[in-house]
Design a protein around this motif. Structure first.
Motif, short mmCIF file in Angstrom:
data_model
loop_
_atom_site.label_atom_id
_atom_site.label_comp_id
_atom_site.label_asym_id
_atom_site.label_seq_id
_atom_site.Cartn_x
_atom_site.Cartn_y
_atom_site.Cartn_z
N TRP A 66 0.90 -1.25 0.25
CA TRP A 66 0.00 0.01 0.08
C TRP A 66 0.78 1.29 -0.04
CZ3 TRP A 66 -0.85 4.51 2.84
CH2 TRP A 66 -2.07 5.02 2.47
N SER A 70 1.13 3.98 -2.72
CA SER A 70 0.97 5.41 -2.36
C SER A 70 1.85 6.45 -2.95
CB SER A 70 0.38 5.67 -0.67
OG SER A 70 -0.60 5.21 -0.44
N ASP A 73 1.68 7.25 -6.36
CA ASP A 73 0.30 8.26 -6.38
C ASP A 73 0.80 9.65 -5.94
OD1 ASP A 73 -1.41 6.13 -6.91
OD2 ASP A 73 -2.20 6.14 -4.92
N LEU A 151 3.87 9.92 3.95
CA LEU A 151 2.82 8.75 4.27
C LEU A 151 2.85 8.59 5.70
CD1 LEU A 151 3.39 5.96 1.39
CD2 LEU A 151 1.70 7.75 1.56
N ARG A 244 -0.54 11.45 2.66
CA ARG A 244 -1.66 10.55 3.12
C ARG A 244 -1.63 9.91 4.52
NH1 ARG A 244 -2.36 6.88 -2.29
NH2 ARG A 244 -3.97 8.22 -2.78
N CYS A 355 -8.73 6.59 5.29
CA CYS A 355 -7.52 7.23 4.66
C CYS A 355 -7.89 8.94 4.58
CB CYS A 355 -7.00 6.58 3.34
SG CYS A 355 -5.75 7.50 2.59
N SER A 357 -6.32 12.19 2.74
CA SER A 357 -5.28 12.56 1.74
C SER A 357 -5.35 14.16 1.41
CB SER A 357 -5.53 11.89 0.36
OG SER A 357 -5.86 10.36 0.50
N PRO A 364 -6.94 5.74 -2.84
CA PRO A 364 -6.02 5.18 -2.34
C PRO A 364 -6.24 3.61 -2.47
CG PRO A 364 -7.34 6.21 -0.39
CD PRO A 364 -7.73 6.65 -1.96
#
Ligand code: SAH
Length: 368
Positions: A66, A70, A73, A151, A244, A355, A357, A364
Motif C-alpha cells: 500500500w 501511495s 500516487d 505517508l 496521505r 485514509c 489525503s 488510495p
C-alpha cells in the motif's frame, strides 16, 4: 514508599474534585513514571493485548505494498517521510519495509519517523528496526518531522487517545443538554464515575458529531478531542506537500451511543478502575466523527472500510498462499492468522481502515 498511581489520582480528586475521563486515561496510560505505556512492553502473547501486526507478518507486508502504491500516487518523490504514530514494537514498520523494499527506488526514498510516547517501547522499536537499512528517527510530534511528501500510518493508535464522556440530560436543549461524566470517588473512597450537575463546557460540545443530534435522554456519547489536533496537524502538513494518512482501528462506521472505555490485562477485560496504570485502556473509534472532522479540515476522506475488505484488496490471501507454499508445515498457523485478521467474527468487520489525503490524489489502494 512511593505513592501508587491510584493513590495519586485519589488525592487529586479529594483536593480538587472529579477529573475528566480524558485526564484519567492520560494519567493512567502516559504518566512518565508510573503510566502504563512508559513502564512496560504490553504487547504480544505474554503481554496484555495483541494487535494485527503481532498476529501475522502478512499484515505489515501488504501494508508495505500500500505504501509503495501511495508513493507512486504522490509522484515518486525522491524523499518520502514514512511516519508512524504509536509503533508499538516496530513490527509493522519492519514488515512493511521488507515488502516495500521490493521497489529499490521506494527504499532509497524512504526516511522513517516514529512518534512514540513510551521510552520503553522506543527502545524496543530501535532494536526491531536497527537493521532496516533505511534512516529511522523519532519525533515527539508530527510538526517535528521535516516538511516534505509523507505517508502517515497508525494501527491501534487512535483507540488509546483520551476520550471524554458526555451524557444527554435534555435531548431538546442542543449543546446545553449535555453533562460530563467524570471520575470521582464513591462513599468508600473508591474511584467511580460521577455525573456532573452542570452543562458540559463549550469546548466539549462545540464540535459534536452529526449523529449526536439523535441522542435520547441518558444516552452516553464519547468524543475524542485529540482527533481534531491530529487532523489539524495533517491539514497543515499537507498544505505544502502532498501526503496521505492511513489509520486502522476498531469501532463503528456511524456514531453510536454507549460507554466503550475498556481495560485489558493479560488478554482479559477488567474494570477500568481496577488497577490504574497497570491495565491497557482503550475506547472504540467513532469513524463517522473522525471523517466529519477530516472533511471539515478540507482533506479527502475515504470510506471507513472493514479490515477484511481492505486486506483482501491488498492481496492478503495471495500472500498467505505464497507463505504456505514456501513452508508447507506452516499451513495451519498461517490459515489461523488469516482467519484472525479477516474473519467477520474476529477482526475482519470490527476493525476499519480509513485514509485522509491531501486533495487531488488518486483514490488510495484498497479503499473507496
Ligand atoms: N501500532 C502498534 C501498537 C499499538 S499500541 C501495533 O499495532 O502493534 C499503542 C501504541 O501507541 C503504543 O506504542 C503506545 O506507546 C503508543 N501511544 C499511546 N499514546 C500515544 C501518544 N499520545 N503519542 C504517541 N504514542 C502513543
Amino acid at each position: 514508599m512511593t505513592t501508587s498511581l491510584e493513590d495519586k489520582l485519589k488525592n487529586r480528586i479529594r483536593e480538587a474534585g472529579p477529573i475528566s475521563v480524558a485526564e484519567y486515561m492520560t494519567v493512567c496510560l502516559l504518566d512518565p513514571v508510573q503510566g502504563y505505556y512508559p513502564t512496560r512492553d504490553p504487547l504480544g502473547a505474554d503481554g496484555d493485548f495483541i494487535t494485527a501486526p503481532e498476529i501475522s507478518q502478512m499484515f505489515g507486508e501488504v501494508l508495505g505494498l500500500w505504501c509503495v502504491q501511495s508513493w507512486i500516487d504522490l509522484g515518486r518523490p525522491n524523499t518520502l517521510h514514512l511516519i508512524e504514530y504509536g509503533p508499538g514494537r516496530g513490527i509493522m514498520m519492519s514488515d512493511m519495509l521488507r515488502s516495500a523494499a521490493l521497489d529499490p527506488d521506494f527504499k532509497s526514498a524512504v526516511h522513517v519517523w516514529l512518534i512514540e510516547a513510551s521510552a520503553a517501547l522506543e527502545a524496543v522499536q530501535g532494536k526491531t528496526l536497527g537493521a532496516a537499512g533505511v534512516p529511522v528517527q523519532w519525533a515527539a510530534r508530527l510538526e517535528d518531522v521535516p516538511a516534505g511528501p509523507s505517508l502517515i500510518i497508525g494501527n491501534e493508535f487512535l483507540d488509546c487517545l483520551p476520550i471524554q464522556q458526555l451524557i444527554c440530560n435534555d435531548p431538546f436543549a442542543g449543546k446545553d443538554g449535555w453533562v460530563e461524566r467524570r471520575v470521582g470517588l464513591d462513599t468508600e473512597g473508591r474511584l467511580c464515575y460521577v455525573k456532573s450537575g452542570v452543562p458540559a463546557a463549550a469546548i466539549l460540545t462545540d464540535r459534536l458529531p452529526k449523529g449526536a443530534s439523535d441522542a435520547r435522554k441518558d444516552d452516553l456519547l464519547e468524543t475524542c478531542p485529540s482527533v481534531a489536533q491530529i487532523v489539524d496537524s495533517l491539514r497543515s502538513r499537507f498544505e505544502n506537500h502532498a501526503g496521505r494518512a492511513l489509520f486502522i482501528d476498531y469501532g463503528p462506521e456511524t456514531t453510536e451511543f454507549g460507554d466503550t472505555l475498556q481495560a485489558l490485562k493479560r488478554h482479559q477485560k477488567v474494570g477500568v478502575f481496577s488497577d490504574p496504570g497497570n491495565t491497557d485502556l482503550t475506547a472504540r473509534v467513532d469513524f463517522a466523527a473522525l471523517s466529519e472532522t477530516a472533511a471539515a479540515a478540507g482533506l479527502d476522506v475515504s470510506a471507513a472500510v472493514p479490515q477484511r475488505e481492505f486486506l483482501s484488496k491488498l492481496g492478503i490471501e495471495m500472500r498467505a498462499v505464497a507463505l504456505i507454499r514456501a513452508t508447507l508445515d506452516a499451513k495451519p498457523v498461517i490459515a489461523r492468522q488469516l482467519h484472525r485478521l479477516t474473519d467477520a467474527d474476529e477482526m475482519g468487520e470490527l476493525f476499519k481502515a480509513i485514509c485522509f489525503s491531501s486533495p487531488g490524489l488518486p483514490a488510495p489502494l484498497g479503499l473507496r
